[in-house]
Structure formats: C-alpha cells, structure tokens
Motif scaffolding. Sequence first.
Motif, PDB file in Angstrom:
ATOM      1  N   ASP A  32       2.862  -8.686  -2.931  1.00 43.55           N
ATOM      2  CA  ASP A  32       3.863  -8.032  -2.086  1.00 43.55           C
ATOM      3  C   ASP A  32       4.311  -6.717  -2.708  1.00 43.55           C
ATOM      4  O   ASP A  32       4.449  -5.706  -2.022  1.00 43.55           O
ATOM      5  CB  ASP A  32       5.049  -8.970  -1.876  1.00 43.55           C
ATOM      6  CG  ASP A  32       6.032  -8.437  -0.851  1.00 43.55           C
ATOM      7  OD1 ASP A  32       5.599  -7.800   0.141  1.00 43.55           O
ATOM      8  OD2 ASP A  32       7.245  -8.664  -1.023  1.00 43.55           O
ATOM      9  N   ARG A  33       4.507  -6.711  -4.010  1.00 43.67           N
ATOM     10  CA  ARG A  33       4.931  -5.466  -4.690  1.00 43.67           C
ATOM     11  C   ARG A  33       3.829  -4.405  -4.604  1.00 43.67           C
ATOM     12  O   ARG A  33       4.115  -3.232  -4.391  1.00 43.67           O
ATOM     13  CB  ARG A  33       5.286  -5.766  -6.149  1.00 43.67           C
ATOM     14  CG  ARG A  33       5.924  -4.621  -6.837  1.00 43.67           C
ATOM     15  CD  ARG A  33       7.305  -4.296  -6.252  1.00 43.67           C
ATOM     16  NE  ARG A  33       7.676  -2.950  -6.683  1.00 43.67           N
ATOM     17  CZ  ARG A  33       7.927  -1.934  -5.868  1.00 43.67           C
ATOM     18  NH1 ARG A  33       7.912  -2.093  -4.576  1.00 43.67           N
ATOM     19  NH2 ARG A  33       8.221  -0.756  -6.359  1.00 43.67           N
ATOM     20  N   VAL A  34       2.555  -4.817  -4.750  1.00 48.90           N
ATOM     21  CA  VAL A  34       1.427  -3.886  -4.608  1.00 48.90           C
ATOM     22  C   VAL A  34       1.437  -3.276  -3.208  1.00 48.90           C
ATOM     23  O   VAL A  34       1.270  -2.061  -3.044  1.00 48.90           O
ATOM     24  CB  VAL A  34       0.079  -4.587  -4.905  1.00 48.90           C
ATOM     25  CG1 VAL A  34      -1.093  -3.726  -4.478  1.00 48.90           C
ATOM     26  CG2 VAL A  34      -0.020  -4.935  -6.383  1.00 48.90           C
ATOM     27  N   LEU A  35       1.647  -4.102  -2.196  1.00 45.16           N
ATOM     28  CA  LEU A  35       1.711  -3.594  -0.820  1.00 45.16           C
ATOM     29  C   LEU A  35       2.844  -2.581  -0.645  1.00 45.16           C
ATOM     30  O   LEU A  35       2.667  -1.552   0.012  1.00 45.16           O
ATOM     31  CB  LEU A  35       1.909  -4.741   0.165  1.00 45.16           C
ATOM     32  CG  LEU A  35       0.693  -5.549   0.539  1.00 45.16           C
ATOM     33  CD1 LEU A  35       1.099  -6.755   1.386  1.00 45.16           C
ATOM     34  CD2 LEU A  35      -0.318  -4.694   1.283  1.00 45.16           C
ATOM     35  N   CYS A  36       3.998  -2.878  -1.222  1.00 44.18           N
ATOM     36  CA  CYS A  36       5.133  -1.959  -1.114  1.00 44.18           C
ATOM     37  C   CYS A  36       4.830  -0.623  -1.780  1.00 44.18           C
ATOM     38  O   CYS A  36       5.146   0.441  -1.225  1.00 44.18           O
ATOM     39  CB  CYS A  36       6.395  -2.591  -1.703  1.00 44.18           C
ATOM     40  SG  CYS A  36       7.055  -3.945  -0.712  1.00 44.18           S
ATOM     41  N   ILE A  37       4.220  -0.664  -2.949  1.00 47.56           N
ATOM     42  CA  ILE A  37       3.830   0.571  -3.644  1.00 47.56           C
ATOM     43  C   ILE A  37       2.850   1.357  -2.797  1.00 47.56           C
ATOM     44  O   ILE A  37       2.959   2.582  -2.635  1.00 47.56           O
ATOM     45  CB  ILE A  37       3.234   0.245  -5.037  1.00 47.56           C
ATOM     46  CG1 ILE A  37       4.344  -0.224  -5.975  1.00 47.56           C
ATOM     47  CG2 ILE A  37       2.480   1.447  -5.618  1.00 47.56           C
ATOM     48  CD1 ILE A  37       3.851  -0.824  -7.286  1.00 47.56           C
ATOM     49  N   PHE A  38       1.881   0.661  -2.234  1.00 46.26           N
ATOM     50  CA  PHE A  38       0.883   1.300  -1.389  1.00 46.26           C
ATOM     51  C   PHE A  38       1.538   1.947  -0.167  1.00 46.26           C
ATOM     52  O   PHE A  38       1.237   3.102   0.170  1.00 46.26           O
ATOM     53  CB  PHE A  38      -0.154   0.255  -0.961  1.00 46.26           C
ATOM     54  CG  PHE A  38      -1.272   0.824  -0.163  1.00 46.26           C
ATOM     55  CD1 PHE A  38      -2.341   1.437  -0.787  1.00 46.26           C
ATOM     56  CD2 PHE A  38      -1.256   0.750   1.214  1.00 46.26           C
ATOM     57  CE1 PHE A  38      -3.377   1.981  -0.050  1.00 46.26           C
ATOM     58  CE2 PHE A  38      -2.275   1.289   1.959  1.00 46.26           C
ATOM     59  CZ  PHE A  38      -3.347   1.905   1.333  1.00 46.26           C
ATOM     60  N   CYS A  39       2.441   1.231   0.481  1.00 48.97           N
ATOM     61  CA  CYS A  39       3.125   1.781   1.657  1.00 48.97           C
ATOM     62  C   CYS A  39       3.964   3.006   1.277  1.00 48.97           C
ATOM     63  O   CYS A  39       4.000   3.989   2.022  1.00 48.97           O
ATOM     64  CB  CYS A  39       3.988   0.719   2.320  1.00 48.97           C
ATOM     65  SG  CYS A  39       3.036  -0.507   3.238  1.00 48.97           S
TER      66      CYS A  39
END
Length: 119
Positions: A32-39
């Motif tokens: 989830d944190r990786v997705l947030c960074i990506f977004c």
Amino acid sequence: MKYQVLPEPFACRLPNIQLWQDSFGDDFGVADRVLCIFCDAFMFDEEERFKFEPDDTVMAIYRAVYPSRWTPDSLEYPFIIDALEKEFDFRFNPIKLEKIASFRQIVAEIKDAQHGRRH
C-alpha cells in the motif's frame, strides 16, 4: 490539489483492494505504501491506487502516461526511487525499476532488503 487522470486501461478498472490484500498478506502495508509513493510521483489520486494490479509494471504505466518517446516527463522515476529508498531504507536498482519492476517485484525487493538487514 489537481490530480492527473489515470490513463487507460487503468482508469476503467474497478478498485480491487481485496486482490492486493490476498496477494500480499502480511506485506499489504508495504504494498500500500509503494502504491501511495507511486501515485504521488505521477500525481494520481491515491483513492484510485487499487485500480492498479500487483503485476502491473512501472514502465507500462509510464508509457500509458507518456505514449511518445519524445514527450518530456516529470521525472517520476527519480522521485519514486528516492521516496522508496527513504521510506524503506534501502538502495533500489533504477534499471530494474525501469526494465522489469512490477509492484509485486518492488515489494519483493523491499522485503528482501529488510530481511537481509535482520540477518
């Protein structure tokens, strides 16, 4: 804040948090944190992050945002790498991110680095 619209085919997907939870189990928080960074890097609304799938690649998404090789980008790659390294305290191979890295592979790299530090 003005967000960039998700490109096709990602925009037409329904969010699927269950897929992410099933795919990552105890590592869901990292994913989830990786997705947030990506977004954040692409200025996508984090509320749409679960429209991506674990096996989507960074390059496929990048190419959907910048279909022409000649379109200047917003330096998302350096932002992603820097944010991942700061968040998870490890060195990420930028070539791997550009060439093959799916979200699943990014999380695996992070977990491998964390596991290596414990031993």
